[in-house]
Design a protein around this motif. Structure first.
Motif, PDB file in Angstrom:
ATOM      1  N   GLU A 112       0.832  -1.206   0.000  1.00  0.00           N
ATOM      2  CA  GLU A 112       0.000   0.000   0.000  1.00  0.00           C
ATOM      3  C   GLU A 112       0.869   1.259   0.000  1.00  0.00           C
ATOM      4  OE1 GLU A 112      -2.944   2.145   3.201  1.00  0.00           O
ATOM      5  OE2 GLU A 112      -2.803  -0.031   3.199  1.00  0.00           O
ATOM      6  N   HIS A 143      -0.048   4.928  -7.899  1.00  0.00           N
ATOM      7  CA  HIS A 143      -0.598   3.809  -8.668  1.00  0.00           C
ATOM      8  C   HIS A 143      -2.059   4.077  -9.014  1.00  0.00           C
ATOM      9  CE1 HIS A 143      -1.488  -0.363  -9.755  1.00  0.00           C
ATOM     10  NE2 HIS A 143      -0.177  -0.540  -9.806  1.00  0.00           N
ATOM     11  N   ILE A 186      -5.428  -2.112  -4.232  1.00  0.00           N
ATOM     12  CA  ILE A 186      -4.250  -2.636  -3.534  1.00  0.00           C
ATOM     13  C   ILE A 186      -4.432  -2.504  -2.027  1.00  0.00           C
ATOM     14  CG2 ILE A 186      -1.777  -2.282  -3.175  1.00  0.00           C
ATOM     15  CD1 ILE A 186      -1.612  -1.502  -6.151  1.00  0.00           C
ATOM     16  N   LEU A 228      -4.853   2.192  -6.590  1.00  0.00           N
ATOM     17  CA  LEU A 228      -4.434   2.259  -5.188  1.00  0.00           C
ATOM     18  C   LEU A 228      -5.477   1.667  -4.248  1.00  0.00           C
ATOM     19  CD1 LEU A 228      -2.480   3.290  -3.011  1.00  0.00           C
ATOM     20  CD2 LEU A 228      -3.666   5.471  -3.131  1.00  0.00           C
ATOM     21  N   ALA A 277       2.450   1.634  -3.413  1.00  0.00           N
ATOM     22  CA  ALA A 277       1.492   2.096  -4.418  1.00  0.00           C
ATOM     23  C   ALA A 277       1.197   3.587  -4.254  1.00  0.00           C
ATOM     24  CB  ALA A 277       0.202   1.285  -4.322  1.00  0.00           C
ATOM     25  N   ALA A 285       1.509  -3.743  -6.811  1.00  0.00           N
ATOM     26  CA  ALA A 285       1.957  -2.392  -6.450  1.00  0.00           C
ATOM     27  C   ALA A 285       3.245  -2.021  -7.190  1.00  0.00           C
ATOM     28  CB  ALA A 285       2.170  -2.300  -4.949  1.00  0.00           C
TER      29      ALA A 285
END
Length: 131
Positions: free
Chosen positions: A56, A64, A70, A67, A59, A92
């Motif tokens: 996390e 990302h 994830i 997100l 990401a 990620a």
């Protein structure tokens, strides 16, 4: 030589080296053992949690596009024993290629953009002249 061996054998058999009362050593061992028993579980839980939120954090750092998915997978991984954690970590770390999408009208000539059509219909329905 024989006398030395006999004296060593006598010391080992009589446990002369272990005959001390051990007051200080016992107290020190008790303090160390209680400290380890109280701190180690909390440290283990903290490290387990930090490892599970690492995808996390990665990401978020990479901005990302998925997100939230994830984050959800990291949370679910805590409840299923970490089975989803490797997938979240790989996801990620995945770098999506930068794509330059052509204009909508160049992609599908002759077909109007769906967003434009919907926007036009909305403005037409709210137009007070029509009503």
């Amino acid at each position: 030589m024989k006398k030395t061996l006999l004296s060593i054998l006598f010391l080992i058999s009589s446990q002369y080296a272990f005959a001390s009362g051990g007051g200080f050593e016992d107290r020190l061992a008790d303090i160390i053992s209680w400290t380890v028993m109280l701190i180690l579980p909390f440290a283990g839980i903290y490290l387990f949690w930090k490892a599970h939120i690492y995808p996390e954090v990665l990401a978020e750092k990479n901005n990302h596009p998925q997100l939230q998915a994830i984050k959800t997978m990291c949370l679910l991984s805590l409840f299923v024993g970490g089975l989803l954690w490797p997938i979240a970590l790989i996801w990620a770390n995945y770098k999506y290629p930068e794509r330059d999408f052509p204009e909508e009208e160049h992609r599908n000539p002759g077909v109007s953009n769906t967003n434009d059509t919907v926007a036009e219909q909305e403005t037409e329905s709210t137009d007070p002249k029509i009503q």
